[in-house]
Design an enzyme around this catalytic site. Structure first.
Site, PDB file in Angstrom:
ATOM      1  N   ALA A 185       0.841  -1.197   0.000  1.00  0.00           N
ATOM      2  CA  ALA A 185       0.000   0.000   0.000  1.00  0.00           C
ATOM      3  C   ALA A 185       0.873   1.244   0.000  1.00  0.00           C
ATOM      4  CB  ALA A 185      -0.915  -0.012   1.215  1.00  0.00           C
ATOM      5  N   GLY A 234      -0.189  -5.232   0.199  1.00  0.00           N
ATOM      6  CA  GLY A 234      -1.267  -5.131  -0.766  1.00  0.00           C
ATOM      7  C   GLY A 234      -0.939  -5.771  -2.094  1.00  0.00           C
ATOM      8  N   GLU A 271      -1.694  -9.363  -1.581  1.00  0.00           N
ATOM      9  CA  GLU A 271      -3.145  -9.511  -1.501  1.00  0.00           C
ATOM     10  C   GLU A 271      -3.799  -9.358  -2.871  1.00  0.00           C
ATOM     11  OE1 GLU A 271      -4.334  -8.066   2.922  1.00  0.00           O
ATOM     12  OE2 GLU A 271      -3.361  -6.556   1.669  1.00  0.00           O
ATOM     13  N   GLU A 293       2.874  -6.378   7.210  1.00  0.00           N
ATOM     14  CA  GLU A 293       2.121  -5.326   7.895  1.00  0.00           C
ATOM     15  C   GLU A 293       2.349  -5.307   9.403  1.00  0.00           C
ATOM     16  OE1 GLU A 293      -0.329  -6.141   4.152  1.00  0.00           O
ATOM     17  OE2 GLU A 293       0.954  -7.249   5.535  1.00  0.00           O
TER      18      GLU A 293
END
Length: 261
Positions: free
Chosen positions: A64, A112, A115, A135
């Site tokens: 992210a 991310g 993911e 994370e």
């Protein structure tokens, strides 16, 4: 504003490239553009399969956009949840489009990025790739579906280990636990992905889409319910023009010409 997600088409295959230098991070704008591009992919009758990758060779997507995080620190819980679910809408849409999708991991796939790769049907990793969910090192945990999709793919115990420790895996390590489907030489990933996607694109979308639906919708049901779904979809596909063409081509000992109808 320059587009951060590009699309090109090649013989029934859409190649979607995230181009957000230097590390192709998942910003709000990238998320929005991914939603738009995959909507176009889903609706384009000329596209049978899609490849998702990152520009360059450093990162598929390095996570992210951390620079956007301070904007969220003062928000109320319900607003944070709403924002998160809006991102999930895009990821869920990518996962569910009725066409085969291949994530070509050509660099770092962290947070991310990992993911996002998990929303695709197949993952191909180049040899230099690192993939993981770090994370926890920021006092966070995966919020883009990682806690749900990863355990379903590799099992809950191994998924917890990766998320609890936050350490990345090499491409070969990811292959051993089933996180990626195959590992190829660095620089050869796109060639491999295109070859695979073109083969899929030579088949009937009517069959491909029902395979995907049967697996995705059936995996979290009982075996009996899954078989009921399979039977329903099998009955549907027999009503398509593509089945008639496929059977006739077999009888005539020729290659079928599917119309995807």
């Amino acid at each position: 504003m320059a587009e951060l997600v590009h699309i090109e088409k090649l013989a029934g295959v859409a190649i979607v490239t995230i181009d957000n230098p230097p590390m192709n991070v998942l910003s709000k704008e990238v998320t929005r553009e991914l939603g738009e591009v995959f909507t176009a992919v889903a609706e384009d009758s000329e596209v049978i399969a899609a490849i998702l990758t990152g520009a360059g060779s450093r990162a598929f997507m390095a996570g992210a956009d951390i620079k956007e995080f301070p904007q969220s620190l003062g928000l109320e819980k319900e607003q944070l949840k709403k924002n998160n679910l809006e991102s999930h809408d895009v990821l869920n849409f990518i996962e569910r489009i009725p066409k085969p999708t291949i994530a070509l991991l050509n660099g770092l796939a962290f947070g991310g990025g990992c993911e996002l790769a998990l929303t695709c049907d197949i993952r191909i990793a180049e040899g230099h790739v690192k993939i993981g969910l770090p994370e926890v090192k920021l006092g966070l945990f995966p919020g883009g579906g990682g806690t749900q999709r990863l355990p379903r793919l590799i099992g809950p115990s191994k998924a917890k280990e990766l998320m609890f420790l936050g350490e990345p895996l090499s491409a070969e390590e990811a292959l051993k636990i089933g996180l990626v489907n195959q590992v190829v030489e660095s620089g050869k990933g796109m060639e491999t992905a295109i070859s695979m996607a073109k083969k899929m694109a030579s088949y009937s979308l009517q069959a491909l889409s029902r395979i995907k639906k049967a697996v995705n919708d059936g995996i979290d049901t009982s075996l009996d319910d899954g078989l009921e779904l399979e039977a329903e979809l099998f009955a549907e596909v027999f009503g398509t023009e593509d089945v008639r063409e496929g059977v006739q081509a077999f009888i005539e000992k020729r290659s079928p010409s599917f119309k995807h109808q």
